[in-house]
Design a protein around this motif. Structure first.
Motif, PDB file in Angstrom:
ATOM      1  N   ILE A   1       9.616  -4.816   8.740  1.00 28.87           N
ATOM      2  CA  ILE A   1       8.665  -6.049   8.543  1.00 28.87           C
ATOM      3  C   ILE A   1       7.297  -5.706   8.413  1.00 28.87           C
ATOM      4  O   ILE A   1       6.737  -5.898   7.303  1.00 28.87           O
ATOM      5  N   VAL A   2       6.650  -4.814   9.330  1.00 28.49           N
ATOM      6  CA  VAL A   2       5.328  -4.376   9.140  1.00 28.49           C
ATOM      7  C   VAL A   2       5.158  -3.441   8.136  1.00 28.49           C
ATOM      8  O   VAL A   2       4.086  -3.929   7.255  1.00 28.49           O
TER       9      VAL A   2
ATOM     10  N   GLY B   1     -11.282  -8.508   5.507  1.00 28.93           N
ATOM     11  CA  GLY B   1     -10.690  -8.119   6.490  1.00 28.93           C
ATOM     12  C   GLY B   1      -9.542  -7.090   6.151  1.00 28.93           C
ATOM     13  O   GLY B   1      -8.624  -6.876   7.023  1.00 28.93           O
ATOM     14  N   GLY B   2      -9.243  -6.927   4.780  1.00 29.28           N
ATOM     15  CA  GLY B   2      -7.944  -6.506   4.390  1.00 29.28           C
ATOM     16  C   GLY B   2      -7.786  -5.001   4.923  1.00 29.28           C
ATOM     17  O   GLY B   2      -6.774  -4.641   5.465  1.00 29.28           O
ATOM     18  N   PRO B   3      -8.707  -4.230   4.787  1.00 33.65           N
ATOM     19  CA  PRO B   3      -8.660  -2.949   5.102  1.00 33.65           C
ATOM     20  C   PRO B   3      -8.492  -2.681   6.778  1.00 33.65           C
ATOM     21  O   PRO B   3      -7.735  -1.900   7.172  1.00 33.65           O
ATOM     22  N   ARG B   4      -9.044  -3.534   7.661  1.00 34.20           N
ATOM     23  CA  ARG B   4      -8.712  -3.616   8.886  1.00 34.20           C
ATOM     24  C   ARG B   4      -7.377  -4.101   9.277  1.00 34.20           C
ATOM     25  O   ARG B   4      -6.799  -3.371  10.239  1.00 34.20           O
ATOM     26  N   LEU B   5      -6.869  -5.007   8.517  1.00 34.30           N
ATOM     27  CA  LEU B   5      -5.327  -5.366   8.959  1.00 34.30           C
ATOM     28  C   LEU B   5      -4.461  -4.531   8.421  1.00 34.30           C
ATOM     29  O   LEU B   5      -3.508  -3.976   9.156  1.00 34.30           O
ATOM     30  N   ALA B   6      -4.974  -3.724   7.317  1.00 34.06           N
ATOM     31  CA  ALA B   6      -3.903  -2.497   6.872  1.00 34.06           C
ATOM     32  C   ALA B   6      -3.940  -1.403   7.874  1.00 34.06           C
ATOM     33  O   ALA B   6      -2.690  -0.932   8.132  1.00 34.06           O
ATOM     34  N   ALA B   7      -4.969  -1.079   8.449  1.00 31.98           N
ATOM     35  CA  ALA B   7      -4.969  -0.249   9.689  1.00 31.98           C
ATOM     36  C   ALA B   7      -4.244  -0.698  10.773  1.00 31.98           C
ATOM     37  O   ALA B   7      -3.620   0.042  11.441  1.00 31.98           O
ATOM     38  N   LEU B   8      -4.334  -1.960  11.077  1.00 34.41           N
ATOM     39  CA  LEU B   8      -3.710  -2.673  12.337  1.00 34.41           C
ATOM     40  C   LEU B   8      -2.047  -2.143  11.883  1.00 34.41           C
ATOM     41  O   LEU B   8      -1.277  -1.920  12.816  1.00 34.41           O
ATOM     42  N   TYR B   9      -1.683  -2.560  10.805  1.00 30.40           N
ATOM     43  CA  TYR B   9      -0.172  -2.303  10.384  1.00 30.40           C
ATOM     44  C   TYR B   9       0.227  -0.833  10.633  1.00 30.40           C
ATOM     45  O   TYR B   9       1.347  -0.490  10.957  1.00 30.40           O
TER      46      TYR B   9
ATOM     47  N   ASP C   1       7.266 -14.495  12.422  1.00 30.93           N
ATOM     48  CA  ASP C   1       8.081 -14.935  13.497  1.00 30.93           C
ATOM     49  C   ASP C   1       9.309 -14.166  13.519  1.00 30.93           C
ATOM     50  O   ASP C   1       9.524 -13.903  14.946  1.00 30.93           O
ATOM     51  N   ARG C   2       9.771 -13.589  12.642  1.00 33.14           N
ATOM     52  CA  ARG C   2      10.861 -12.557  12.915  1.00 33.14           C
ATOM     53  C   ARG C   2      10.366 -11.321  13.471  1.00 33.14           C
ATOM     54  O   ARG C   2      11.130 -10.843  14.378  1.00 33.14           O
ATOM     55  N   LEU C   3       9.088 -10.896  12.984  1.00 30.70           N
ATOM     56  CA  LEU C   3       8.750  -9.585  13.779  1.00 30.70           C
ATOM     57  C   LEU C   3       8.438  -9.815  15.257  1.00 30.70           C
ATOM     58  O   LEU C   3       8.566  -9.184  15.909  1.00 30.70           O
ATOM     59  N   ALA C   4       8.083 -11.178  15.719  1.00 26.15           N
ATOM     60  CA  ALA C   4       7.788 -11.425  17.085  1.00 26.15           C
ATOM     61  C   ALA C   4       9.211 -11.391  17.959  1.00 26.15           C
ATOM     62  O   ALA C   4       8.969 -10.938  18.811  1.00 26.15           O
TER      63      ALA C   4
END
Length: 128
Positions: free
Chosen positions: A60-61, A75-83, A29-32
């Motif tokens: 935050i990221v 999905g962890g590695p993909r989310l890490a890459a997205l971050y 929420d705060r990031l958005a």
């Protein structure tokens, strides 16, 4: 007690008593909000205000990335890459005053926030 100190105490208590799922949603929420405020500031031409918001969004990221356990789910590695991508885009947006990059980040963060909010809500309604 002043209104500001009451608010600070409320927020502190809210964070201290939040579940991990609620904390994740609070961060998103705060990031958005930071991205929205950063974009608005860039549109207004207020680079200083935009910089503050975008730097906070980066923090935050980075926290989300640091606490992500990539080995726990597929999905962890993909989310890490997205971050990593988000941090890179936010740095470039801040350096160049690039509204498009902030908007691109919002297009990624807002649906993720909504998904995490739904997941947290469904966990809250599940019997223990």
């Amino acid at each position: 007690m002043s209104t500001a100190s009451l608010r600070a105490r409320y927020l502190s208590d809210r964070i201290a008593t939040a579940s991990p799922q609620q904390l994740l949603v609070m961060l998103y929420d705060r990031l958005a909000l930071d991205l929205e405020r950063g974009e608005d500031a860039l549109v207004r031409g207020d680079r200083a205000a935009a910089g503050e918001q975008l730097k906070h969004a980066q923090e935050i990221v980075l926290e989300l990335r640091a606490t992500l356990k990539v080995e726990v789910w597929e999905g962890g590695p993909r989310l890490a890459a997205l971050y990593v991508w988000l941090v890179t885009e936010l740095i470039q947006a801040n350096l160049k005053g690039d509204v498009r990059r902030v908007r691109d980040c919002r297009k990624v963060v807002e649906p993720l926030r909504d998904a995490w909010r739904e997941a947290a809500a469904s966990l809250a309604t599940c019997p223990a």
